[in-house]
Design an enzyme around this catalytic site. Structure first.
Site, PDB file in Angstrom:
ATOM      1  N   LEU A 106       0.817  -1.220   0.000  1.00 22.23           N
ATOM      2  CA  LEU A 106       0.000   0.000   0.000  1.00 22.23           C
ATOM      3  C   LEU A 106       0.846   1.264   0.000  1.00 22.23           C
ATOM      4  O   LEU A 106       0.446   2.281  -0.559  1.00 22.23           O
ATOM      5  CB  LEU A 106      -0.923   0.013   1.231  1.00 22.23           C
ATOM      6  CG  LEU A 106      -1.963  -1.104   1.310  1.00 22.23           C
ATOM      7  CD1 LEU A 106      -2.759  -0.998   2.615  1.00 22.23           C
ATOM      8  CD2 LEU A 106      -2.901  -1.043   0.108  1.00 22.23           C
ATOM      9  N   MET A 163      10.794   4.610   7.253  1.00 24.62           N
ATOM     10  CA  MET A 163      10.952   3.718   8.399  1.00 24.62           C
ATOM     11  C   MET A 163      10.227   2.393   8.239  1.00 24.62           C
ATOM     12  O   MET A 163      10.579   1.419   8.909  1.00 24.62           O
ATOM     13  CB  MET A 163      10.448   4.402   9.673  1.00 24.62           C
ATOM     14  CG  MET A 163      11.262   5.613  10.086  1.00 24.62           C
ATOM     15  SD  MET A 163      10.667   6.340  11.633  1.00 24.62           S
ATOM     16  CE  MET A 163       9.010   6.846  11.146  1.00 24.62           C
ATOM     17  N   SER A 177       7.092  -0.120   5.767  1.00 21.39           N
ATOM     18  CA  SER A 177       6.265  -0.360   4.591  1.00 21.39           C
ATOM     19  C   SER A 177       4.912  -0.891   5.064  1.00 21.39           C
ATOM     20  O   SER A 177       4.840  -1.626   6.060  1.00 21.39           O
ATOM     21  CB  SER A 177       6.922  -1.373   3.647  1.00 21.39           C
ATOM     22  OG  SER A 177       8.182  -0.898   3.216  1.00 21.39           O
ATOM     23  N   VAL A 178       3.853  -0.527   4.350  1.00 21.60           N
ATOM     24  CA  VAL A 178       2.497  -0.915   4.725  1.00 21.60           C
ATOM     25  C   VAL A 178       1.945  -1.829   3.641  1.00 21.60           C
ATOM     26  O   VAL A 178       1.998  -1.500   2.444  1.00 21.60           O
ATOM     27  CB  VAL A 178       1.591   0.316   4.905  1.00 21.60           C
ATOM     28  CG1 VAL A 178       0.197  -0.120   5.349  1.00 21.60           C
ATOM     29  CG2 VAL A 178       2.191   1.267   5.922  1.00 21.60           C
ATOM     30  N   LYS A 213       2.082  -3.135   8.994  1.00 19.71           N
ATOM     31  CA  LYS A 213       3.247  -2.268   8.789  1.00 19.71           C
ATOM     32  C   LYS A 213       4.475  -3.001   9.294  1.00 19.71           C
ATOM     33  O   LYS A 213       4.553  -3.367  10.473  1.00 19.71           O
ATOM     34  CB  LYS A 213       3.070  -0.945   9.527  1.00 19.71           C
ATOM     35  CG  LYS A 213       4.304  -0.057   9.477  1.00 19.71           C
ATOM     36  CD  LYS A 213       4.008   1.362   9.926  1.00 19.71           C
ATOM     37  CE  LYS A 213       3.258   2.107   8.846  1.00 19.71           C
ATOM     38  NZ  LYS A 213       3.172   3.555   9.127  1.00 19.71           N
ATOM     39  N   ASP A 244       5.027  13.015  14.906  1.00 17.40           N
ATOM     40  CA  ASP A 244       5.281  12.953  13.459  1.00 17.40           C
ATOM     41  C   ASP A 244       3.978  13.168  12.684  1.00 17.40           C
ATOM     42  O   ASP A 244       3.633  12.393  11.780  1.00 17.40           O
ATOM     43  CB  ASP A 244       5.908  11.602  13.090  1.00 17.40           C
ATOM     44  CG  ASP A 244       6.520  11.614  11.688  1.00 17.40           C
ATOM     45  OD1 ASP A 244       6.845  12.721  11.205  1.00 17.40           O
ATOM     46  OD2 ASP A 244       6.681  10.539  11.085  1.00 17.40           O
TER      47      ASP A 244
END
Length: 476
Positions: free
Chosen positions: A23, A28, A30-31, A46, A149
């Site tokens: 996705l 930091m 990946s999804v 994630k 963030d």
């Protein structure tokens, strides 16, 4: 798997979560879209980069923070279902978290589409999304979790328009200070949305998230970032030292109230920002209600003046960014805050003010008690006086006190025609009074003479001068 990505069909959690497709990917993690074979539902998994999973202290901190985020039940927060770590054949460990899958787009993609169509996002839509993000931060701050963030890449917009904030646990774990990546002088976050205290390596609180929200709102309204540069160091320096321009300088559809809202959120000193996410959300909703009451053309259609360079959201992270040796500069507020409640209409005085017919002098106490009002001159009718005005001179001068008050006769208003009889009665009364006074004096003298005889004093003759000329005639 060294880069944090996994192939499609790979499973995690002992085969429970089957990865289907990628996705998105960041600096930091990946999804992936995955299938939960136990609960028969779609989830988002994630996977963190391998270097983050090499430290046992980070993995323990990340596990505890994932549990804390899992307790956050809020409409605008992506729910966390599970967390764990995957061990590859070569012994590499990849931490992962399982989250709620949101069908829709990231706010980054929604903003890119709005910029392509209008040059910026309409003001009402930008304020609505910002209010939802602040509502999510309000819930997390109440639990003691600071996101650290906030950016469009970490906000999702579902197909039904619901705003979802994600990645609470990752940002919290990276800033925990228990790993070698967060030693003194190291900061974590995205440079374009970094608060000044984060850039200086100082402690952060909920107001740091509000600064990041201000940067995000600036970008939604203008299509550009408040601060950008060629390197992470230059961007962080601008956050600490430079003042941002007003969004209306780039988008003329932005009102002064929205400008003041953004200016307060982007104050260098945290004490000059909004104290809480709830306070900022209430102000955003108040300004948004004013925007909806405005003309649709002015309120919704962006009027972008110039299209400047826009930074890529996947900017290099400040994971190994050195500390900036500078102090927070607190500039004097330069933007008047028109979103504060305006003063109400002028309230008239409680009593009607009428001009005085005559200047009133200061009232001073009378030196002597005022005598009773005397009747008007004889022959004049008595009329009630509507107003009592001070007399220029005293009506009666009191030279010596009277030994006995003379009887006063009040005139009868009904006997105005018998003025002659009234005058005669007054004269008779005066004569009788004089006679009575003379008798009293004689009695006083006789009393004094009798007292002298009682104590054996020589008795003196009492002489009454009746006006005779001979001494023998006047002696008794």
């Amino acid at each position: 798997m060294s880069d944090g990505t996994t192939a499609e069909g790979h499973s995690l959690g002992n085969g429970r979560y089957v990865l289907q497709r990628l996705l998105g990917q960041g600096g930091m993690a990946s999804v992936h879209l995955a299938y939960d074979s136990v609960l028969d539902r779609q989830v988002a998994v994630k996977t963190l980069h391998t270097e983050l999973g090499r430290e046992a202290s980070f993995k323990e901190r990340f596990r505890r923070e994932a549990q804390a985020v899992a307790r956050l039940q809020h409409t605008n927060i992506v729910s966390v279902f599970d967390s764990g770590e995957d061990v590859a054949a070569d012994g590499a460990t990849t931490p992962y978290i399982v989250m709620e899958y949101v069908e829709g787009q990231s706010l980054k993609d929604v903003l890119d589409d709005a910029i392509a169509r209008y040059g910026a996002m309409p003001t009402e839509q930008a304020l609505k999304i910002t209010a939802a993000v602040l509502s999510a931060l309000e819930a997390s701050h109440d639990q003691g979790l600071v996101h650290r963030d906030i950016k469009p890449g970490n906000v999702m917009v579902s197909s039904k328009g619901t705003v979802k904030v994600m990645d609470f646990g990752i940002a919290r774990a990276l800033q925990s200070g228990v790993t070698s990546m967060t030693q003194t002088g190291m900061v974590v976050g995205t440079p374009q949305y970094l608060s000044p205290e984060q850039a200086l390596g100082k402690s952060v609180d909920a107001r740091s998230d509000l600064y990041s929200v201000g940067c995000m709102l600036f970008e939604l309204l203008s299509g550009q970032l408040p601060f950008d540069g060629d390197s992470a160091f230059s961007i962080a320096y601008k956050h600490v030292q430079e003042e941002p321009s007003a969004p209306s300088a780039l988008n003329r559809a932005v009102t002064p109230a929205v400008d003041a809202l953004v200016a307060r959120a982007l104050r260098k000193d945290p004490a000059h920002r909004f104290p809480t996410a709830a306070a900022m959300r209430e102000e955003v909703e108040r300004v948004s209600s004013g925007e909806q009451a405005a003309t649709p053309l002015q309120a919704s259609t962006p009027l972008v003046i110039s299209e400047g360079p826009r930074s890529v959201h996947a900017a290099p992270s400040l994971t190994n960014f050195p500390q900036v040796n500078a102090d927070l500069r607190t500039p004097a507020p330069q933007v008047q805050q028109p979103y504060q409640p305006a003063p109400g209409p002028h309230t008239p005085p409680p009593y009607a003010q009428t001009p005085q017919p005559f200047p009133q002098a200061a009232q001073t106490p009378q030196p002597f008690p005022q005598a009773a009002q005397t009747p008007p001159p004889f022959g004049q009718p008595v009329f009630p006086q509507p107003y009592s005005t001070p007399q220029p001179f005293p009506q009666q001068q009191m030279n010596t006190p009277r030994p006995m008050p003379a009887p006063q006769f009040a005139p009868n208003p009904a006997a105005n025609n018998n003025s002659g009889c009234s005058t005669a009665l007054i004269v008779v009364g005066v004569i009788v009074g004089v006679i009575v006074l003379a008798v009293v004096i004689v009695m006083i003298a006789a009393t004094a003479n009798s007292n002298n005889d009682t104590y054996g004093a020589p008795r003196t003759a009492t002489v009454l001068d009746l006006g005779g000329t001979s001494a023998a005639d006047g002696r008794i």
